[in-house]
Scaffold this active site. Structure first.
Site, PDB file in Angstrom:
ATOM      1  CG  LEU A 246      68.471 107.957 -31.779  1.00 52.91           C
ATOM      2  CD1 LEU A 246      67.528 108.863 -32.644  1.00 52.91           C
ATOM      3  CD2 LEU A 246      68.061 107.653 -30.345  1.00 52.91           C
TER       4      LEU A 246
ATOM      5  N   GLY B  22      66.073  99.858 -32.228  1.00 53.90           N
ATOM      6  CA  GLY B  22      65.373  99.693 -30.966  1.00 53.90           C
ATOM      7  C   GLY B  22      64.465 101.169 -30.787  1.00 53.90           C
ATOM      8  CG  HIS B  23      66.910 104.592 -29.533  1.00 52.84           C
ATOM      9  ND1 HIS B  23      68.256 104.078 -29.816  1.00 52.84           N
ATOM     10  CD2 HIS B  23      66.827 104.843 -28.202  1.00 52.84           C
ATOM     11  CE1 HIS B  23      68.878 104.028 -28.884  1.00 52.84           C
ATOM     12  NE2 HIS B  23      68.026 104.380 -27.827  1.00 52.84           N
TER      13      HIS B  23
ATOM     14  CD  GLN C  29      69.945 108.042 -16.994  1.00 59.92           C
ATOM     15  OE1 GLN C  29      68.999 108.833 -17.263  1.00 59.92           O
ATOM     16  NE2 GLN C  29      69.971 106.991 -17.918  1.00 59.92           N
TER      17      GLN C  29
ATOM     18  CD  GLN D 298      59.226  94.147 -21.437  1.00 62.89           C
ATOM     19  OE1 GLN D 298      58.385  95.134 -21.446  1.00 62.89           O
ATOM     20  NE2 GLN D 298      59.709  93.051 -20.528  1.00 62.89           N
TER      21      GLN D 298
ATOM     22  CG  ASP E  58      66.693  99.810 -20.929  1.00 68.45           C
ATOM     23  OD1 ASP E  58      67.628  99.936 -20.302  1.00 68.45           O
ATOM     24  OD2 ASP E  58      66.513 100.140 -22.173  1.00 68.45           O
TER      25      ASP E  58
ATOM     26  CD  GLN F  35      64.506 103.404 -18.543  1.00 71.22           C
ATOM     27  OE1 GLN F  35      65.603 103.987 -18.151  1.00 71.22           O
ATOM     28  NE2 GLN F  35      64.430 103.303 -19.957  1.00 71.22           N
TER      29      GLN F  35
ATOM     30  CB  SER G 172      72.325  97.875 -26.051  1.00 68.32           C
ATOM     31  OG  SER G 172      73.122  98.785 -25.110  1.00 68.32           O
TER      32      SER G 172
ATOM     33  NE  ARG H 210      76.130 101.825 -20.903  1.00 67.88           N
ATOM     34  CZ  ARG H 210      74.926 102.444 -20.271  1.00 67.88           C
ATOM     35  NH1 ARG H 210      73.833 102.029 -20.594  1.00 67.88           N
ATOM     36  NH2 ARG H 210      75.023 103.628 -19.353  1.00 67.88           N
TER      37      ARG H 210
HETATM   38  P1  AMP Z   1      68.552 104.915 -24.001  1.00 66.16           P
HETATM   39  O1  AMP Z   1      68.753 105.757 -25.225  1.00 66.16           O
HETATM   40  O2  AMP Z   1      69.331 103.594 -23.808  1.00 66.16           O
HETATM   41  O3  AMP Z   1      68.151 105.483 -22.770  1.00 66.16           O
HETATM   42  O4  AMP Z   1      66.943 104.159 -24.602  1.00 66.16           O
HETATM   43  C1  AMP Z   1      66.054 104.991 -24.879  1.00 66.16           C
HETATM   44  C2  AMP Z   1      64.637 104.344 -24.904  1.00 66.16           C
HETATM   45  O5  AMP Z   1      64.936 103.083 -25.902  1.00 66.16           O
HETATM   46  C3  AMP Z   1      64.432 103.407 -23.573  1.00 66.16           C
HETATM   47  O6  AMP Z   1      63.152 103.244 -23.598  1.00 66.16           O
HETATM   48  C4  AMP Z   1      64.832 101.950 -23.967  1.00 66.16           C
HETATM   49  O7  AMP Z   1      64.282 101.012 -23.234  1.00 66.16           O
HETATM   50  C5  AMP Z   1      64.584 101.901 -25.514  1.00 66.16           C
HETATM   51  N1  AMP Z   1      65.149 100.866 -26.096  1.00 66.16           N
HETATM   52  C6  AMP Z   1      66.787 100.950 -25.935  1.00 66.16           C
HETATM   53  N2  AMP Z   1      67.132  99.576 -26.811  1.00 66.16           N
HETATM   54  C7  AMP Z   1      65.947  99.157 -27.056  1.00 66.16           C
HETATM   55  C8  AMP Z   1      65.799  97.626 -27.963  1.00 66.16           C
HETATM   56  N3  AMP Z   1      66.822  97.138 -28.223  1.00 66.16           N
HETATM   57  N4  AMP Z   1      64.449  97.572 -28.037  1.00 66.16           N
HETATM   58  C9  AMP Z   1      63.598  98.431 -27.839  1.00 66.16           C
HETATM   59  N5  AMP Z   1      63.581  99.683 -27.172  1.00 66.16           N
HETATM   60  C10 AMP Z   1      64.857  99.858 -26.632  1.00 66.16           C
END
Ligand code: AMP
Length: 283
Positions: free
Chosen positions: A35, A38-39, A63, A150, A152, A155, A187, A189
Site C-alpha cells: 500500500l 494512492g491506496h 490476473q 483513476q 487504473d 479497470q 504504483s 510497481r
Molecule cells: P492495486 O493494489 O495496484 O491492485 O490497486 C488497488 C487500487 O488502488 C486500485 O483501485 C487502483 O486503481 C488504486 N490505485 C493504485 N495506485 C493508485 C494511485 N496512484 N492513485 C489512486 N489510486 C490508485
C-alpha cells in the site's frame, strides 16, 4: 492502530453481516497490498463515505500471465495492516490463494471488447482475472460502495460495466490518481525502477500534460496529439518501450479521430522491469 485481520471467506461474510445488521453502510477497497498513498486515499474516501470499511489485500494470481511479475510483486503485509489501522479501516480481508481458489474454478467473468483494448492487447488474460476476483470479493464482502483508483482507468471502465451488466448491488466510486511530487503516478510497481529509470518515469505524466495542453489550445486530430506524446516520451524517457499511446472514447475505449468531445488519453510504457501506465480524461 490495530485492525482486524480476517483470513477466511466465512469469517469475512459473518463480520460484514454483523455490521450490516447494526445498520452500518459498508465500503470495500480492493487492493493487492504494498500500500502507498494512492491506496490510502481510497481508504480515506471509504472512511468518509461509509460506516464500515473493509480493505482487501490479495495478490490475485489469475490476473497475471505466466510471463508477468506475480512472484516478484512486492509484499509488505505488516506495513499494510499498519496503514489500514491508522486510516480507520474496520477490517482487512487477507485470504490465501487456496482460500480464494480452492479447486480448479470453471467460471470466469469476461467483459467483452472493452477488456481487449488498451492494456488488454498486451495483457490478454488480465481483465478476466480482475473481473473474476472482483466479483468474488463483491460476493464475499457485500458492500454499498467499492472504491477504485483513476490510475487504473481501463479497470474502472471494465468493472463498472460488469457491475451494470450483472446487476451487482454496489456503487463504484472512482478516486483521483495520487502522484509523486514530480508527477509520476504512485504504483506498487515503481519499486522495480532503478534510479536512472525513476528519473525518466515522470515522462509519462509529462506526455499526458503535453497532450492535454494541445487539446485545450486547438483540438488537433487525435493522431497528431498521440504523435506529440510519443515524441515527448522518446525525448524524456529514452529507455522506455512504448506499449501504447492512445486517445480513446472514455466509455467504449475505441480510438477517436477528433479531440473535440470527451476523450481519455492513456499510455503504457515498459521501463526496465516495470510496466507503467497512466491516463488523463478530458471531459
Ligand atoms: P492495486 O493494489 O495496484 O491492485 O490497486 C488497488 C487500487 O488502488 C486500485 O483501485 C487502483 O486503481 C488504486 N490505485 C493504485 N495506485 C493508485 C494511485 N496512484 N492513485 C489512486 N489510486 C490508485
Amino acid at each position: 492502530a490495530f485492525v482486524k485481520v480476517i483470513k477466511t471467506i466465512q469469517a469475512m461474510r459473518s463480520d460484514v453481516r454483523a455490521a450490516r445488521a447494526g445498520g452500518k453502510t459498508v465500503g470495500v477497497v480492493p487492493t493487492m497490498g504494498a500500500l502507498h498513498a494512492g491506496h490510502v486515499s481510497l481508504i480515506d474516501a471509504a472512511r468518509r463515505a461509509c460506516d464500515y470499511v473493509v480493505v482487501t489485500i490479495f495478490v490475485n494470481p489469475t490476473q497475471f500471465a505466466p510471463t508477468e511479475d506475480l512472484g516478484a510483486y512486492p509484499r509488505t503485509l505488516e506495513a499494510d495492516l499498519g496503514a489500514c489501522g491508522d486510516h480507520g479501516a474496520d477490517a482487512t480481508f487477507v485470504p490465501d490463494a487456496d482460500e480464494m481458489y480452492p479447486t480448479d474454478a470453471m467460471t470466469e467473468i469476461h467483459v467483452r471488447t472493452i477488456s481487449e483494448r488498451l492494456c488488454g492487447r498486451d495483457r490478454p488474460v488480465h481483465f478476466g482475472g480482475v473481473c473474476t476476483v472482483v466479483a468474488k470479493l463483491f460476493n464475499i464482502v457485500p458492500a454499498d460502495k467499492a472504491f477504485f483508483g483513476q490510475k487504473d482507468f481501463q479497470q474502472t471502465v471494465v468493472v463498472k460495466r460488469m457491475v451494470a451488466d450483472l446487476n451487482f448491488p454496489v456503487e463504484i466510486v472512482v478516486c483521483p490518481t495520487v502522484r509523486e511530487a514530480d508527477g509520476l503516478a504512485m504504483s506498487s510497481r515503481n519499486v522495480y525502477l532503478t534510479p536512472a529509470q525513476r528519473r525518466q518515469a515522470p515522462a509519462l505524466y509529462g506526455a499526458l500534460q503535453r497532450g492535454r495542453d494541445l487539446i485545450a489550445r486547438s483540438h488537433p486530430p487525435a493522431e497528431q496529439v498521440a504523435q506529440a506524446m510519443r515524441r515527448h516520451l522518446a525525448a524524456d524517457a529514452p529507455d522506455g518501450q512504448i506499449d501504447y499511446v492512445a486517445i480513446v472514447n472514455p466509455s467504449t475505449l475505441e480510438n477517436v479521430e477528433s479531440t473535440d468531445g470527451p476523450v481519455a488519453m492513456a499510455l503504457a510504457v515498459r521501463l526496465g522491469r516495470a510496466r507503467l501506465i497512466d491516463n488523463v480524461v478530458i471531459e
